[in-house]
Scaffold this motif. Structure first.
Motif, PDB file in Angstrom:
ATOM      1  N   MET A 103      26.638  30.021  15.289  1.00  0.00           N
ATOM      2  CA  MET A 103      25.605  29.817  16.317  1.00  0.00           C
ATOM      3  C   MET A 103      24.280  30.469  15.899  1.00  0.00           C
ATOM      4  SD  MET A 103      25.149  28.184  19.024  1.00  0.00           S
ATOM      5  CE  MET A 103      24.569  28.071  20.705  1.00  0.00           C
ATOM      6  N   LYS A 104      24.414  31.668  15.351  1.00  0.00           N
ATOM      7  CA  LYS A 104      23.218  32.341  14.834  1.00  0.00           C
ATOM      8  C   LYS A 104      22.538  31.463  13.790  1.00  0.00           C
ATOM      9  CE  LYS A 104      20.800  36.283  14.132  1.00  0.00           C
ATOM     10  NZ  LYS A 104      19.851  35.703  13.211  1.00  0.00           N
ATOM     11  N   ASP A 105      23.350  30.903  12.897  1.00  0.00           N
ATOM     12  CA  ASP A 105      22.833  30.045  11.846  1.00  0.00           C
ATOM     13  C   ASP A 105      22.164  28.812  12.416  1.00  0.00           C
ATOM     14  OD1 ASP A 105      23.642  31.738   9.958  1.00  0.00           O
ATOM     15  OD2 ASP A 105      25.456  30.642   9.396  1.00  0.00           O
ATOM     16  N   PHE A 106      22.789  28.307  13.462  1.00  0.00           N
ATOM     17  CA  PHE A 106      22.238  27.103  14.047  1.00  0.00           C
ATOM     18  C   PHE A 106      20.820  27.325  14.554  1.00  0.00           C
ATOM     19  CE2 PHE A 106      21.295  24.611  17.791  1.00  0.00           C
ATOM     20  CZ  PHE A 106      21.345  23.349  17.235  1.00  0.00           C
ATOM     21  N   LEU A 107      20.625  28.460  15.202  1.00  0.00           N
ATOM     22  CA  LEU A 107      19.296  28.756  15.739  1.00  0.00           C
ATOM     23  C   LEU A 107      18.262  28.930  14.642  1.00  0.00           C
ATOM     24  CD1 LEU A 107      19.956  31.038  18.799  1.00  0.00           C
ATOM     25  CD2 LEU A 107      18.867  28.800  18.740  1.00  0.00           C
ATOM     26  N   THR A 108      18.691  29.556  13.558  1.00  0.00           N
ATOM     27  CA  THR A 108      17.785  29.724  12.429  1.00  0.00           C
ATOM     28  C   THR A 108      17.366  28.359  11.898  1.00  0.00           C
ATOM     29  OG1 THR A 108      19.016  31.704  11.874  1.00  0.00           O
ATOM     30  CG2 THR A 108      17.533  30.835  10.196  1.00  0.00           C
ATOM     31  N   LEU A 109      18.343  27.485  11.803  1.00  0.00           N
ATOM     32  CA  LEU A 109      18.108  26.142  11.300  1.00  0.00           C
ATOM     33  C   LEU A 109      17.180  25.379  12.241  1.00  0.00           C
ATOM     34  CD1 LEU A 109      19.188  24.656   8.886  1.00  0.00           C
ATOM     35  CD2 LEU A 109      20.894  23.604  10.362  1.00  0.00           C
ATOM     36  N   GLU A 110      17.474  25.500  13.497  1.00  0.00           N
ATOM     37  CA  GLU A 110      16.690  24.806  14.524  1.00  0.00           C
ATOM     38  C   GLU A 110      15.238  25.263  14.438  1.00  0.00           C
ATOM     39  OE1 GLU A 110      15.861  26.720  17.620  1.00  0.00           O
ATOM     40  OE2 GLU A 110      14.543  25.049  18.141  1.00  0.00           O
ATOM     41  N   LYS A 111      15.058  26.548  14.287  1.00  0.00           N
ATOM     42  CA  LYS A 111      13.711  27.099  14.175  1.00  0.00           C
ATOM     43  C   LYS A 111      12.993  26.511  12.973  1.00  0.00           C
ATOM     44  CE  LYS A 111      13.396  31.519  13.162  1.00  0.00           C
ATOM     45  NZ  LYS A 111      13.487  32.967  13.439  1.00  0.00           N
ATOM     46  N   GLN A 112      13.736  26.414  11.879  1.00  0.00           N
ATOM     47  CA  GLN A 112      13.115  25.886  10.662  1.00  0.00           C
ATOM     48  C   GLN A 112      12.727  24.422  10.817  1.00  0.00           C
ATOM     49  OE1 GLN A 112      15.992  26.803   7.705  1.00  0.00           O
ATOM     50  NE2 GLN A 112      15.313  28.924   7.467  1.00  0.00           N
ATOM     51  N   LEU A 113      13.551  23.680  11.534  1.00  0.00           N
ATOM     52  CA  LEU A 113      13.218  22.264  11.717  1.00  0.00           C
ATOM     53  C   LEU A 113      11.973  22.112  12.588  1.00  0.00           C
ATOM     54  CD1 LEU A 113      13.959  19.368  11.059  1.00  0.00           C
ATOM     55  CD2 LEU A 113      15.362  19.300  13.113  1.00  0.00           C
ATOM     56  N   CYS A 114      11.889  22.918  13.642  1.00  0.00           N
ATOM     57  CA  CYS A 114      10.693  22.940  14.472  1.00  0.00           C
ATOM     58  C   CYS A 114       9.450  23.053  13.610  1.00  0.00           C
ATOM     59  CB  CYS A 114      10.674  24.162  15.391  1.00  0.00           C
ATOM     60  SG  CYS A 114      11.709  24.045  16.826  1.00  0.00           S
ATOM     61  N   PHE A 115       9.419  24.102  12.809  1.00  0.00           N
ATOM     62  CA  PHE A 115       8.247  24.353  11.984  1.00  0.00           C
ATOM     63  C   PHE A 115       8.038  23.257  10.965  1.00  0.00           C
ATOM     64  CE2 PHE A 115       8.667  28.734  13.559  1.00  0.00           C
ATOM     65  CZ  PHE A 115       7.337  29.028  13.817  1.00  0.00           C
ATOM     66  N   ALA A 116       9.129  22.774  10.391  1.00  0.00           N
ATOM     67  CA  ALA A 116       9.015  21.752   9.353  1.00  0.00           C
ATOM     68  C   ALA A 116       8.358  20.493   9.902  1.00  0.00           C
ATOM     69  CB  ALA A 116      10.389  21.432   8.783  1.00  0.00           C
ATOM     70  N   ILE A 117       8.818  20.034  11.055  1.00  0.00           N
ATOM     71  CA  ILE A 117       8.234  18.817  11.621  1.00  0.00           C
ATOM     72  C   ILE A 117       6.804  19.062  12.060  1.00  0.00           C
ATOM     73  CG2 ILE A 117       8.353  17.148  13.505  1.00  0.00           C
ATOM     74  CD1 ILE A 117      11.285  17.273  13.446  1.00  0.00           C
ATOM     75  N   TYR A 118       6.644  20.159  12.775  1.00  0.00           N
ATOM     76  CA  TYR A 118       5.322  20.516  13.301  1.00  0.00           C
ATOM     77  C   TYR A 118       4.288  20.610  12.192  1.00  0.00           C
ATOM     78  CZ  TYR A 118       2.077  23.514  16.044  1.00  0.00           C
ATOM     79  OH  TYR A 118       1.004  24.049  16.692  1.00  0.00           O
ATOM     80  N   GLN A 119       4.630  21.305  11.146  1.00  0.00           N
ATOM     81  CA  GLN A 119       3.658  21.548  10.092  1.00  0.00           C
ATOM     82  C   GLN A 119       3.492  20.379   9.143  1.00  0.00           C
ATOM     83  OE1 GLN A 119       4.655  25.377   8.442  1.00  0.00           O
ATOM     84  NE2 GLN A 119       3.895  26.445  10.276  1.00  0.00           N
ATOM     85  N   THR A 120       4.561  19.659   8.885  1.00  0.00           N
ATOM     86  CA  THR A 120       4.421  18.485   8.030  1.00  0.00           C
ATOM     87  C   THR A 120       3.517  17.471   8.719  1.00  0.00           C
ATOM     88  OG1 THR A 120       6.664  18.804   7.204  1.00  0.00           O
ATOM     89  CG2 THR A 120       5.623  16.688   6.748  1.00  0.00           C
ATOM     90  N   ILE A 122      24.716  18.816  11.163  1.00  0.00           N
ATOM     91  CA  ILE A 122      24.063  19.883  10.409  1.00  0.00           C
ATOM     92  C   ILE A 122      23.604  19.395   9.042  1.00  0.00           C
ATOM     93  CG2 ILE A 122      24.416  22.121   9.301  1.00  0.00           C
ATOM     94  CD1 ILE A 122      24.255  22.582  12.161  1.00  0.00           C
ATOM     95  N   GLU A 123      24.457  18.637   8.383  1.00  0.00           N
ATOM     96  CA  GLU A 123      24.124  18.168   7.036  1.00  0.00           C
ATOM     97  C   GLU A 123      22.872  17.300   7.054  1.00  0.00           C
ATOM     98  OE1 GLU A 123      24.063  18.351   3.864  1.00  0.00           O
ATOM     99  OE2 GLU A 123      25.279  20.097   4.335  1.00  0.00           O
ATOM    100  N   GLU A 124      22.834  16.448   8.034  1.00  0.00           N
ATOM    101  CA  GLU A 124      21.726  15.512   8.217  1.00  0.00           C
ATOM    102  C   GLU A 124      20.440  16.308   8.452  1.00  0.00           C
ATOM    103  OE1 GLU A 124      22.934  12.930  11.341  1.00  0.00           O
ATOM    104  OE2 GLU A 124      21.064  11.786  11.301  1.00  0.00           O
ATOM    105  N   TYR A 125      20.572  17.273   9.308  1.00  0.00           N
ATOM    106  CA  TYR A 125      19.518  18.208   9.684  1.00  0.00           C
ATOM    107  C   TYR A 125      18.898  18.848   8.435  1.00  0.00           C
ATOM    108  CZ  TYR A 125      18.200  21.043  13.827  1.00  0.00           C
ATOM    109  OH  TYR A 125      17.568  21.610  14.870  1.00  0.00           O
ATOM    110  N   ILE A 126      19.782  19.372   7.602  1.00  0.00           N
ATOM    111  CA  ILE A 126      19.328  20.081   6.404  1.00  0.00           C
ATOM    112  C   ILE A 126      18.632  19.126   5.440  1.00  0.00           C
ATOM    113  CG2 ILE A 126      20.140  21.312   4.351  1.00  0.00           C
ATOM    114  CD1 ILE A 126      22.308  22.567   6.119  1.00  0.00           C
ATOM    115  N   GLN A 127      19.223  17.956   5.281  1.00  0.00           N
ATOM    116  CA  GLN A 127      18.635  16.921   4.434  1.00  0.00           C
ATOM    117  C   GLN A 127      17.209  16.622   4.856  1.00  0.00           C
ATOM    118  OE1 GLN A 127      18.836  14.877   1.875  1.00  0.00           O
ATOM    119  NE2 GLN A 127      20.533  16.181   1.214  1.00  0.00           N
ATOM    120  N   LEU A 128      17.071  16.398   6.167  1.00  0.00           N
ATOM    121  CA  LEU A 128      15.771  16.027   6.722  1.00  0.00           C
ATOM    122  C   LEU A 128      14.748  17.110   6.452  1.00  0.00           C
ATOM    123  CD1 LEU A 128      13.934  14.283   8.390  1.00  0.00           C
ATOM    124  CD2 LEU A 128      14.949  15.221  10.464  1.00  0.00           C
ATOM    125  N   MET A 129      15.162  18.342   6.677  1.00  0.00           N
ATOM    126  CA  MET A 129      14.243  19.448   6.490  1.00  0.00           C
ATOM    127  C   MET A 129      13.799  19.562   5.055  1.00  0.00           C
ATOM    128  SD  MET A 129      14.869  22.761   8.518  1.00  0.00           S
ATOM    129  CE  MET A 129      15.866  23.406   7.214  1.00  0.00           C
TER     130      MET A 129
END
Lengths: 144, 144
Positions: free
Chosen positions: B1-18, A123-130
């Motif tokens: 788990m809820k948090d994880f999904l939120t995070l996952e969603k944000q990473l999707c967009f972050a990579i996609y849009q960057t 998770i930490e790594e994840y957040i850093q990357l984002m």
DNA sequence: TATTATTGTATCGTGTACGATTTAATCTTA
DNA sequence: TAAGATTAAATCGTACACGATACAATAATA
């Protein structure tokens, strides 16, 4: 300066290929549901806020109508959503989720979560990357 | 788990849009030279190692022939490179840089460097980000 | 209010991406 | 060495992505 170019080249490839790998992972999960990765991102946006105009959706996803219109048409044909021209301003087309999209939400996100967790991403790594990605995005945008 | 999904969603967009923003920046610079961003990446690979097969290029860029063949055809038509079937093994097609690509290299990379530097990206930040991306890439790949 | 400007979608053309199939060349091995 | 397996490209079908253009509805204003 030589070093800078080498670095720049590496970042190009890193973003390009990570994005591509990421897409592939999602694609493998999503095809079970008859969805593509961009379509999934679109659903993520609609799950967050339903009944939006094409323009709004475009701003959320950073996409123009040249991409969205055909995509929405396909997703409508597949029963994920419904398009309806606004009564109050007929220039607007509103997008509504269909039952199918609401019902499958849990199954889809669960499967995704499962796969992602399988990668053992900290998770930490994840957040850093984002954070890094968003920072870069800001700088890229600011330039235009 | 809820948090994880939120995070996952944000990473999707972050990579996609960057990735998308990154492409747009490069596109604006490259169109002066009549190049697209993927074509520039292909040139980066060829500047590093010329006279390679389509398959090799595909491994470097993570692309299949379905993408490469038409791309190489276009780039040949535009005078960047030349395709030639290998004499020793006629299954292979070798790619050779043309003079144009060698001559314009400096101009292209200089212009890119100029634009990137304009974004005020800190080198340290840059390296951090890349490390994160590569780490993620490894984990994504390992899963397959 | 008639004219003009703006806005929101749709459409078109070009260029990736990718899985699946096809084809031709080369390699295996019986 | 002839049949079958493998390999490298090309081709095809589907789906983005994006700039440019077209078009209809609405807004602005003279």
């Amino acid at each position: 300066m030589k070093d800078f170019l080498t670095l720049e080249k590496q970042l190009c490839f890193a973003i390009y290929q990570t994005s591509s790998e990421f897409t592939k992972l999602y694609t493998s999960v999503l095809q079970t549901f008859g969805l593509t990765y961009p379509q999934y991102l679109l659903l993520l946006a609609l799950w967050e806020k339903d009944e939006v105009t094409v323009k709004e959706l475009g701003q959320t996803l950073n996409l123009g109508t040249g991409t969205l219109t055909p995509m929405l048409t396909r997703m409508e044909a597949n029963g994920w959503l419904r398009k309806e021209r606004s009564k109050t301003d007929e220039r607007n087309v509103l997008i509504f989720l269909q039952d199918k999209a609401r019902k499958e939400k849990q199954a889809i996100t669960n499967k995704i979560a499962e796969e992602i967790l399988d990668c053992h991403i900290e998770i930490e790594e994840y957040i850093q990357l984002m954070r890094g990605l968003k920072g870069l995005q800001e700088k890229l945008k600011g330039r235009t």
